[in-house]
Design an enzyme around this catalytic site. Structure first.
Site: not given
Length: 415
Positions: A28, A174, A176
């Site tokens: 991504p 990450n 989030y």
């Protein structure tokens, strides 16, 4: 001499009867180039189309599942049914080159700002700001809001199915929101959603289970469910490798179709326990069922590195920056044209490579480390894959370059 790389072999997901043409995945890549309302832009479509001929799968830039999940300007949205037509164009652009299209979905949580959220306060598991730097204090989601957020992930998945994607990947990495619920740093709750490890696991497991139910209900074709995870956090308290391995075992049993490890270096050892000299991927191979698909991202560049991952028992190698620099990476390996692979980028070539301006700016600032650029004073064309540390604004903590790999071909034949 031609090397027969195992990562060029196809792979069939046993539980979904879906075959991908090779083991290379486009990781991504945050383009920051969607329209203001989160709709897909032509620049994004062009970027993906240039890279759709090679990898077996492309995991898209992450799409937010609800409006409070926005993480930055130019982010992609899967929050509304109005997004479905644009998402359909995105899936078609990827599939036009033969790659499987996977939509990554998330909520940014406290990794956002009130400006990006148009005056709304960022949300998280608890009212706990990120401990490094100057960050806003988020508000803690209520129980009812948590239940709604879980359903928002499910609805985003339904939209991905209707848009024609081949799967979704839940972004539990990450820093989030999904990771924020799992982390003892960001989750200081004392209700059913926080406290013990078991309670901190609940949100991620609930999202995954709800998404799996949505796939069973709406998908009339094989449709993958992946989960992305960061194995450790630098904070204290923070996520430990032992926590992540325990959680991965539960996620695998939901079941999900693959686990995607987000690493700074694909071959790194744990950074919290310096005495542990085993690679993180080895820990996961031991913890998960023998045939469970693992995907690994971590500054992979050279074919030898990707092949070494296969030797270590990893199923998929996710390439990010390298596929920005070299859209035809897979094709050049398959055609035994290794010498033609581009490992460094010239600033003059960003337009040629279909790199949108917001991504170009990001690569030259935040992600300057890890991206070899031909105009760097230190650039050495003899080792173009080498990258260098730079003092840049908002740069992540620099990491050491992956040691260059030497290996003998596993099987070869003369031309």
């Amino acid at each position: 001499m031609q090397i027969n790389y195992d990562f060029l072999d196809n792979y069939t997901f046993k539980n979904k009867a879906m075959t991908v043409r090779n083991r290379v995945v486009m990781a991504p890549t945050t383009l920051r180039s969607s329209l203001e309302d989160g709709s897909v832009s032509d620049n994004e479509l062009h970027f993906y189309q240039l890279r759709a001929q090679g990898p077996g799968m492309i995991v898209t830039e992450v799409a937010y599942a609800n409006e409070l999940g926005r993480g930055w300007e130019g982010g992609l949205s899967a929050a509304h049914d109005d997004n479905i037509p644009g998402l359909r164009r995105l899936a078609s652009a990827i599939q036009s080159g033969g790659a499987k299209a996977i939509l990554q979905i998330f909520s940014a949580g406290r990794q956002s700002t009130s400006a990006i959220l148009r005056g709304e306060t960022p949300v998280s598991a608890s009212a706990q700001p990120y401990p490094k730097g100057d960050h806003e204090t988020p508000r803690a989601l209520t129980h009812d809001e948590i239940v709604q957020t879980i359903d928002d992930f499910a609805q985003a998945t339904r939209r991905a199915i209707l848009a024609g994607f081949d799967g979704v990947e839940l972004h539990g990495a990450n820093l989030y929101l999904m990771q924020q619920f799992f982390s003892p740093d960001s989750n200081r709750r004392d209700d059913i959603w926080g406290g013990s490890l078991e309670k901190r696991e609940r949100f991620g497991l609930a999202v995954t289970a709800k998404v799996a139910q949505t796939i069973d209900k709406y998908a009339d074709r094989p449709f993958l469910l992946g989960y992305r995870q960061s194995p450790e956090e630098p904070m204290t308290p923070g996520i430990t490798l032992a926590d992540s391995l325990a959680f991965a075992q539960k996620i695998a049993a939901v079941p999900v179709d693959y686990l995607h490890l987000s690493l700074k270096d694909a071959f790194q050892t744990p950074f919290k326990d310096k005495t542990d000299t085993a690679m993180i991927i080895s820990h996961y191979k031991q913890a998960l069922p023998a045939d469970f698909p693992i995907m690994v991202a971590g500054l992979l560049k050279q074919p030898e590195q990707v092949e070494r991952l296969m030797d270590e028992g990893v199923t998929f190698a996710a390439l990010g920056r390298e596929l920005i620099v070299e859209p035809n990476w897979v094709q050049k390996v398959a055609q035994h044209d290794i010498q033609a692979i581009r490992y460094a980028v010239s600033p003059a070539d960003f337009e040629l490579l279909g790199v949108p301006k917001p991504l170009e700016k990001w690569l030259l600032t935040r992600f300057r480390n890890g991206l070899p650029i031909t105009t760097d004073p230190e650039f050495d064309p003899k080792v173009p894959w080498q990258y260098y540390k730079h003092n840049v604004v908002n740069a992540p903590r620099p990491v050491e370059p992956t040691q260059l790999l030497t290996m003998k071909p596993k099987a070869s034949q003369s031309e």
